[in-house]
Scaffold this active site. Sequence first.
Site, mmCIF file in Angstrom:
data_model
loop_
_atom_site.group_PDB
_atom_site.id
_atom_site.type_symbol
_atom_site.label_atom_id
_atom_site.label_comp_id
_atom_site.label_asym_id
_atom_site.label_seq_id
_atom_site.Cartn_x
_atom_site.Cartn_y
_atom_site.Cartn_z
ATOM 1 C CG ASN A 66 -8.253 -15.519 0.540
ATOM 2 O OD1 ASN A 66 -9.117 -14.666 0.677
ATOM 3 N ND2 ASN A 66 -7.761 -15.838 -0.656
ATOM 4 C CB THR A 108 -3.104 -21.078 -1.499
ATOM 5 O OG1 THR A 108 -1.924 -21.044 -0.696
ATOM 6 C CG2 THR A 108 -2.812 -20.510 -2.867
ATOM 7 C CB ALA A 109 -3.708 -20.300 3.955
ATOM 8 C CG ASP A 145 2.377 -24.876 4.404
ATOM 9 O OD1 ASP A 145 3.547 -24.978 3.995
ATOM 10 O OD2 ASP A 145 1.392 -24.991 3.654
ATOM 11 N N GLY A 146 2.631 -24.682 9.027
ATOM 12 C CA GLY A 146 2.528 -24.007 10.317
ATOM 13 C C GLY A 146 3.885 -23.759 10.936
ATOM 14 C CB ALA A 180 2.564 -15.498 0.912
ATOM 15 C CD GLU A 238 -4.804 -16.546 7.420
ATOM 16 O OE1 GLU A 238 -4.554 -17.051 8.540
ATOM 17 O OE2 GLU A 238 -4.449 -17.078 6.350
#
Length: 253
Positions: A157, A154-155, A43-44, A151, A114
């Site tokens: 946050n 779910t990270a 993801d990064g 989007a 975020e």
Amino acid sequence: MALKIAFTASSAPVAQTARAVLIGRYGNVEPKDADVIVALGGDGFMLHTLHDTQALSAPVYGMNRGTIGFLMNIYSESDLVERLEAAERAVINPLRMTAEHLDGTTSQALAINEVSLLRAGPQAAKLQITVDGRLRMQELVCDGALVATPAGSTAYNYSAHGPILPIGADVLALTAMSAFRPRRWRGALLPKSAVVQFDVLEPEKRPVMADADGISHRDIQKVEIRSEPTVEHVILFDPGHGLEERLISEQFN
């Protein structure tokens, strides 16, 4: 006409090996000439690719050669063209952060997931929160606070016990980390059009940094955050495994 694909990969050996194999099978063009960009990593790296290709019209299709891969599809060397042609599209608007530093300078950044404010010293941060020009919280004593897109919900946050937001919702999550006063205050849901301002109280005694998708800005005294509708990131997912489905499934795991 053959689909023109640009393959990008993280520095991880498994991702670099996958890129070499896929290029040998499907060819490769520069991202500026591509119909679609395939990102190999986690993801990064997907966030890195989206930022790097922001000015290009080609959508990005990720295949997981990293660890988490929430934004990625399952890796496979077979039937890639067919998968790309059948893929579902998700359009994401990033957040725009404008930060004012203690020396009076300003910096800007875009964040797909975020923007977070985090204490940068041993003492808790003291933040004042204004939404659309109206003071909403006089003082929040905490380890930090963030504003997340659907989007990105779910990270960081979600780890901070914030809500998961449907991808189509015109909503942002404002979430506190380890709130001390008000005790256990978790945050708020805001309309996507909201302009959020954090003022750092006692910034010399209680230093705060602002982080936009992993890029840190230090010595902060004020941050303004708003959705940026003029910027659109298009991400591709395999049918039935789109971002909307992933956000729903995450809540039942």
